[in-house]
Scaffold this active site. Structure first.
Site, PDB file in Angstrom:
ATOM      1  N   TYR A   8     -64.418  84.831  17.990  1.00 22.56           N
ATOM      2  CA  TYR A   8     -63.464  84.415  19.018  1.00 22.56           C
ATOM      3  C   TYR A   8     -62.766  85.628  19.621  1.00 22.56           C
ATOM      4  O   TYR A   8     -62.634  85.741  20.850  1.00 22.56           O
ATOM      5  CB  TYR A   8     -62.438  83.469  18.389  1.00 22.56           C
ATOM      6  CG  TYR A   8     -61.302  83.078  19.307  1.00 22.56           C
ATOM      7  CD1 TYR A   8     -61.516  82.290  20.431  1.00 22.56           C
ATOM      8  CD2 TYR A   8     -59.997  83.500  19.035  1.00 22.56           C
ATOM      9  CE1 TYR A   8     -60.474  81.930  21.270  1.00 22.56           C
ATOM     10  CE2 TYR A   8     -58.947  83.138  19.867  1.00 22.56           C
ATOM     11  CZ  TYR A   8     -59.192  82.358  20.980  1.00 22.56           C
ATOM     12  OH  TYR A   8     -58.148  82.016  21.809  1.00 22.56           O
TER      13      TYR A   8
ATOM     14  N   GLU B 154     -52.977  75.341  22.474  1.00 20.54           N
ATOM     15  CA  GLU B 154     -51.811  76.120  22.059  1.00 20.54           C
ATOM     16  C   GLU B 154     -50.670  75.195  21.644  1.00 20.54           C
ATOM     17  O   GLU B 154     -49.909  75.499  20.723  1.00 20.54           O
ATOM     18  CB  GLU B 154     -51.358  77.063  23.174  1.00 20.54           C
ATOM     19  CG  GLU B 154     -52.322  78.200  23.487  1.00 20.54           C
ATOM     20  CD  GLU B 154     -52.461  79.221  22.372  1.00 20.54           C
ATOM     21  OE1 GLU B 154     -51.654  79.199  21.426  1.00 20.54           O
ATOM     22  OE2 GLU B 154     -53.397  80.046  22.453  1.00 20.54           O
TER      23      GLU B 154
ATOM     24  N   TRP C 151     -53.858  79.720  14.089  1.00 16.78           N
ATOM     25  CA  TRP C 151     -54.877  79.542  15.108  1.00 16.78           C
ATOM     26  C   TRP C 151     -56.221  79.183  14.481  1.00 16.78           C
ATOM     27  O   TRP C 151     -57.009  78.420  15.063  1.00 16.78           O
ATOM     28  CB  TRP C 151     -55.011  80.794  15.972  1.00 16.78           C
ATOM     29  CG  TRP C 151     -56.097  80.626  16.996  1.00 16.78           C
ATOM     30  CD1 TRP C 151     -57.266  81.297  17.070  1.00 16.78           C
ATOM     31  CD2 TRP C 151     -56.109  79.683  18.085  1.00 16.78           C
ATOM     32  NE1 TRP C 151     -58.014  80.836  18.139  1.00 16.78           N
ATOM     33  CE2 TRP C 151     -57.322  79.841  18.762  1.00 16.78           C
ATOM     34  CE3 TRP C 151     -55.195  78.721  18.528  1.00 16.78           C
ATOM     35  CZ2 TRP C 151     -57.664  79.079  19.882  1.00 16.78           C
ATOM     36  CZ3 TRP C 151     -55.536  77.954  19.647  1.00 16.78           C
ATOM     37  CH2 TRP C 151     -56.759  78.136  20.310  1.00 16.78           C
TER      38      TRP C 151
END
Length: 215
Positions: free
Chosen positions: A27, A49, A57
């Site tokens: 990522y 988010e 995350w």
């Protein structure tokens, strides 16, 4: 570890958070911080988010395909039509984070995204003219310079621009869009570049140069 960076087996320097697992490395190397300027892409990341708030995350990234399935590929018009029965369905979907407030906020934010399209101008002074959308509004908060962090401790969690963006989005009815969440969004979209100095990804967005000035 030197200057907040970790040297990977491939000889490339990355921050510690991107050096833990292969999915985070991928990522970081291929997506995080690269510019996203289309409404659909910005809406998806805004939703993710929001779900990430209070969580890592990695937790969100590993459920990303589950989120896409649950929210119809984040097609804005489809999500905006979700009703109470969809909320209940999503609350039983083990492929996502089952948080009622965040689920309802995503639906509400889809409706707010559509509503933005019908305004004569966006921004506090209407500086973005007719036809502007969510992506234009987010990118209008790009700062004059981007941070120059040498270590993870140097990376800010908010900025004057993220505070202003959060305020503007809340004014238009968006939810789960606090200044910290909006700064994380701006990082992910390339609106700011917080790659650590010395990282192999610093300046890779071509939005910012290595020294923090606009490209």
């Amino acid at each position: 570890m030197a200057d907040g960076l970790v040297l990977g087996p491939d000889g490339l320097h990355r921050p510690a958070w991107a050096s833990v697992h292969e999915d985070l490395r991928h990522y970081y190397d291929t997506e995080w911080g690269l510019p996203v300027r289309d409404e659909h892409g910005v809406f998806e990341r805004l939703a993710l988010e929001g779900f990430q708030s209070g969580l890592s995350w990695a937790t969100i990234l590993r459920r990303r395909e589950g989120f896409r399935r649950a929210f119809a590929g984040f097609e804005i018009e489809v999500v905006a039509d979700f009703g109470p029965e969809d909320v209940e369905r999503l609350l039983h979907d083990e492929g996502i984070i089952r948080h009622r407030g965040k689920i309802e906020a995503t639906i509400s934010n889809a409706r707010a995204t559509i509503a933005l399209r019908d305004l004569d101008g966006l921004g506090p002074r209407g500086e973005l003219g007719p036809g502007a959308d969510l992506a234009d509004l987010v990118w209008s908060h790009r700062p004059e310079r981007t941070p120059m962090p040498a270590t993870a401790q140097d990376v800010p969690t908010t900025s004057a621009e993220s505070i202003a963006l959060a305020k503007e989005l809340k004014r238009h009815g968006f939810r789960f869009v606090g200044p910290t969440t909006m700064f994380a969004l701006m990082e992910a979209l390339g609106v700011v570049d917080t790659h650590l100095l010395g990282s192999h990804r610093r300046g890779s967005s071509q939005v910012w140069t290595q020294d923090g000035s606009p490209a």
